[in-house]
Write an enzyme that holds these catalytic residues in place. Structure first.
Site, mmCIF file in Angstrom:
data_model
loop_
_atom_site.group_PDB
_atom_site.id
_atom_site.type_symbol
_atom_site.label_atom_id
_atom_site.label_comp_id
_atom_site.label_asym_id
_atom_site.label_seq_id
_atom_site.Cartn_x
_atom_site.Cartn_y
_atom_site.Cartn_z
ATOM 1 N N ASP A 678 -0.824 3.211 11.700
ATOM 2 C CA ASP A 678 0.625 3.057 11.809
ATOM 3 C C ASP A 678 1.232 2.616 10.471
ATOM 4 O O ASP A 678 2.256 3.154 10.037
ATOM 5 C CB ASP A 678 0.953 2.036 12.900
ATOM 6 N N LYS A 682 3.764 4.581 7.675
ATOM 7 C CA LYS A 682 5.002 4.001 7.145
ATOM 8 C C LYS A 682 5.050 4.061 5.624
ATOM 9 O O LYS A 682 6.082 4.429 5.042
ATOM 10 C CB LYS A 682 5.132 2.555 7.624
#
Length: 815
Positions: A678, A682
């Protein structure tokens, strides 16, 4: 003296006729009233149908006749429950005559224009007699005068031309001595100089009223219909449409030519020549102001007065290099269509003379192609021109206003607003007078186009956003609540009217074209929803074809992200907290960016990084202003920050991860967060937004998970590894504590390379005191080389993520 005309809807039932009589009674108290009435609503069409059936030897004409007969008898009895014998006898006599005429048509198998005029005249003769006798039965001073005794025409049946010298004198002589207060006249019908029954053509009742008003030089003509005047656009398609209070003759005729049904332009010519104002009024709402049509130029203050449309249009295109510089092509084209009585609605020709486009009614398209191809058969054979091209399924929209020529940018606003909403314009026409701008578009885009243009030119203070949300779990639910809470504020302060049109979870979807009532949306989703698939949600959103549509993805689903391109191609904006699309293969990321620009469909994903923090927006502003990113240092996972801020030697790593999931900080599958994928997504998104071409596999991911945790097959297995490998995680904490450091999961981008890893952050570092689920980003740029630009705040949680999505939706509204 007042001249009033009541159309078919106004006299379409006993209830409406009572309203007409009430209006006439009130007018009769203060002035002499001349009232022109149409046939009972729908009767003229029924008469023509019966005639066509009889001509075709279809016995159904008797059934159609019976319907006409019953309709009139029902109205008579409802209006005159007592003392109706005389009216019924007249109606019976006229209807017997009508039946005989239909039987004659049936026998000879012919319906000539002359017979057709006689046939349709029964509608007005019956309605005018019924209304006049009903008024007399109620004790009012009223008489019916047959217009056929006053309006004299030539013998051009179905569209007779009036002899104004005779007709004007007839009306003037009759009303000099007419004693009654209220005079009822049938509209539409007349007689030739030879005494034959004729009609005045389409809009004939309006024409009758205009002839009388002009002959008697009254101060105003009133046309009563079923709407409260001429509207800014079609109120059946645009709910925000409203009546125009004042409009010029020219504007009214332009709007009427392009589809406004209230007025038929040729019929008002008699009053136009004398400058007699026309007042459009609503029989069903007589207190409404209506619309005044006049020569008063001060009426036209706004540049655009109305938007009109015509459906069922075909576009004919004659083109070829052999047309260039050769005179006579246009003449032959127009003469060919004229001979076939095919009406041309609009014309446009390229300045190169290479092509001519014509808009005609769709029903005439095939005939037009046959006769045009025959006319230009030789040129087609020599390849000088192409066979005529026909496009169907089209509509015409027209922007109308006397003052448009005095305002720059009207056409620019028109076509840019249509383009932003994916309305393709097939042809454009604008006269030198600049009183209207006409465009041909697809029929299925007409509702969206009218709403878009009406919002642009008549609702400039308010912009309507139509929102479709997929994923109404924790974050999605908060987003819906925030929209519901802020609707009034948005409308009053930001001039944004936000409507949630579609909602979907993994099982069901709910759509309401006028907007879902957000006070009880959960109950509606359970009760009124239909089975959902991702593709069916897209297809429904597309089919509604609403302006300013925004698809909001509140999932972490790859299949949803894969649909973004389809939404963008339909000019439907995309707002997403789902990071998968923008961290997918670089070519897909660039494709989405290109589609967003090409179709003027916003693609906003601020919540991909930092939830509600303005990280991407700040980065985009830096790049747009000419700055260049040197490096980025960041803690980008609110969930991981929450985990390591709450993990120590007195807690268990398993318990902290469970707590993070329960409070909504991690994905349902915590491996997405704890594996570092994750965070890698980003920093990848930030790198790409900085202008660097990079894919997810290019990012170095140094995972802190145990080997068993990395290899776990299911979420349940993963949680088991957290229990078994507690010593592994305690060792990480112990090392950081021994070094007087805090554990932070850090994302770095420097010199074109990116990495994510768990790091021991020493005291005094900006990351050291980062609390709770906060995120922090430090941008080192050419303008901020030593002291970075820092953005810090809550970077996870349902409320802040929902607010970030909400902010992106509002950003679309402000553009």
């Amino acid at each position: 003296m007042k001249v009033l005309k009541f159309g078919g809807t106004s006299v379409g039932s006993a209830k409406n006729i009572n309203k007409v009589i009430s209006i006439l009674e009130n007018y009769g108290k203060i002035d002499t009233v001349i009232c022109v009435v149409s046939a009972v609503g729908g009767i003229t069409d029924k008469l023509l149908l019966a005639g066509k059936q009889a001509q075709n030897k279809d016995q159904a004409f008797l059934e159609t006749f019976k319907g006409i007969q019953d309709r009139h008898f029902d109205i008579i009895k409802a209006l005159n429950p007592e003392n109706n014998e005389g009216i019924l006898n007249y109606a019976d006599e006229k209807l017997d005559s009508l039946k005989s005429l239909l039987e004659g048509i049936f026998l000879i198998n012919e319906l000539s224009p002359k017979t057709s005029d006689k046939l349709v005249s029964y509608g007005e003769l019956l309605s005018s007699f019924i209304i006049a006798e009903t008024i007399k039965n109620r004790g009012l001073s009223a008489e019916r005068k047959n217009s056929q005794e006053l309006i004299v025409t030539n013998s051009n049946f179905t569209k007779a031309e009036v002899d104004y010298n005779i007709t004007d004198k007839n009306f003037q002589d009759y009303f000099k001595s007419a004693p009654q207060t209220i005079t009822i006249l049938p509209g539409f019908i007349s007689k030739s100089k030879a005494g034959e029954q004729t009609t005045l053509g389409r809009g004939g009742s309006d024409f009758t009223a205009a002839i009388i008003a002009a002959a008697l030089k009254v101060s105003q003509l009133e046309i009563w219909t079923d709407v409260s005047g001429m509207y800014t656009t079609n109120p059946k398609l645009v709910k925000q449409a409203y009546p125009i209070d004042k409009i010029s003759y020219q504007e009214a005729m332009e709007l009427s030519h392009f589809g406004a049904k209230v007025l038929y332009p040729p019929t008002v010519q008699p009053v136009l020549n004398l400058g007699i104002p026309i007042h459009i009024k609503n029989t069903l709402e007589p207190e409404a102001e209506g619309t005044i049509i006049s020569n008063d130029k001060t009426n036209s203050v706004a540049p655009v007065k109305g938007i009109s449309n015509i459906s069922n249009i075909a576009l004919l295109t004659l083109e070829g290099s052999g047309m260039v510089g050769i005179p006579g092509f246009s003449k032959r084209l127009f003469e060919t269509l004229s001979q076939e009585k095919i009406n041309i609605i609009m014309i446009t020709q390229a300045s190169s003379e290479h092509s001519i486009c014509l808009g005609i009614e769709e029903k005439d398209a095939e005939n037009a192609k046959v006769v045009i191809d025959e006319e230009f058969e030789n040129e087609i054979a020599l390849n000088k021109i192409e066979p005529i091209i026909i496009e169907t399924g089209l509509s015409i929209i027209a922007l109308v206003g006397d003052n448009m020529k005095n305002h720059q940018g009207i056409s620019g606003k028109m076509f840019s607003s249509l383009g932003k909403n994916n309305v393709n314009v097939r042809a454009i026409a604008q006269g030198a007078s600049e009183k209207n701008i006409t465009a041909v578009i697809a029929e299925n885009d007409i509702k969206k186009a009218l709403n878009t243009l009406h919002e642009q030119f008549f609702e400039t203070n308010t912009k309507q956003l139509n929102v479709f949300i997929t994923g109404v779990g924790n974050v999605g639910e908060r987003l819906v609540e925030q929209i519901h809470q802020q609707k009034k504020f948005l409308k009053e302060n930001l001039k944004i009217k936000m409507r949630v049109i579609g909602l979907s979870n993994s099982r069901k979807m709910l759509f309401k074209e006028d907007g879902i009532d957000l006070t009880n949306w959960k109950a509606q989703l359970e009760k009124d929803a239909e089975p959902a698939t991702l593709q069916s949600f897209f297809e429904k959103t597309k089919s509604l074809n609403l302006r300013n549509s925004i698809f909001v993805d509140v999932t972490a689903n790859k299949d949803v992200a894969d649909l973004y391109a389809q939404y963008l191609r339909e000019s439907i904006g995309v707002v997403a907290c789902n990071k998968i699309a923008c961290s997918s293969d670089f070519e897909n990321y660039k494709l989405l960016k290109r589609l967003s620009l090409k179709y003027s469909a916003p693609l906003l994903f601020e919540t991909n990084v930092g939830a509600g923090l303005p990280i991407i927006d700040t980065l985009n502003n830096l790049i747009a202003s000419g700055d260049k990113v040197n490096s980025i240092q960041a803690v980008l996972s609110g969930s991981l920050n929450f985990v390591f801020n709450n993990f120590n030697d007195t807690t268990k790593f398993y318990d902290v991860v469970k707590q993070a999931g329960a409070e909504g900080y991690t994905e349902p599958d915590p491996r997405i967060d704890l594996s570092g994928v994750d965070v890698a997504r980003k920093i990848l998104i930030l790198a790409r937004e900085s202008g660097v071409e990079m894919n997810l596999e290019d990012i170095e991911n140094k995972s802190f998970l145990s080997e068993a945790g990395l290899k776990s097959d299911t979420v349940a297995d993963f949680y088991e590894t957290l229990i078994k490998d507690e010593d592994h995680y305690q060792a990480l904490y112990a090392s950081a504590k021994a070094n007087n450091c805090q554990l932070k999961y850090v994302a770095s981008f420097d010199n074109g390379k990116a990495s994510v890893s768990l790091q021991e952050i020493p005291e005094g570092h900006p990351f050291y005191n980062l609390e709770g689920s906060d995120n922090i980003v430090m941008f080192y740029t050419q303008r901020y080389p030593k002291q970075p630009m820092i953005i810090k705040g809550a970077g996870a949680g349902a409320d802040v993520t929902a607010s970030g999505l909400f902010a992106d939706i509002i950003r679309v509204g402000n553009n």
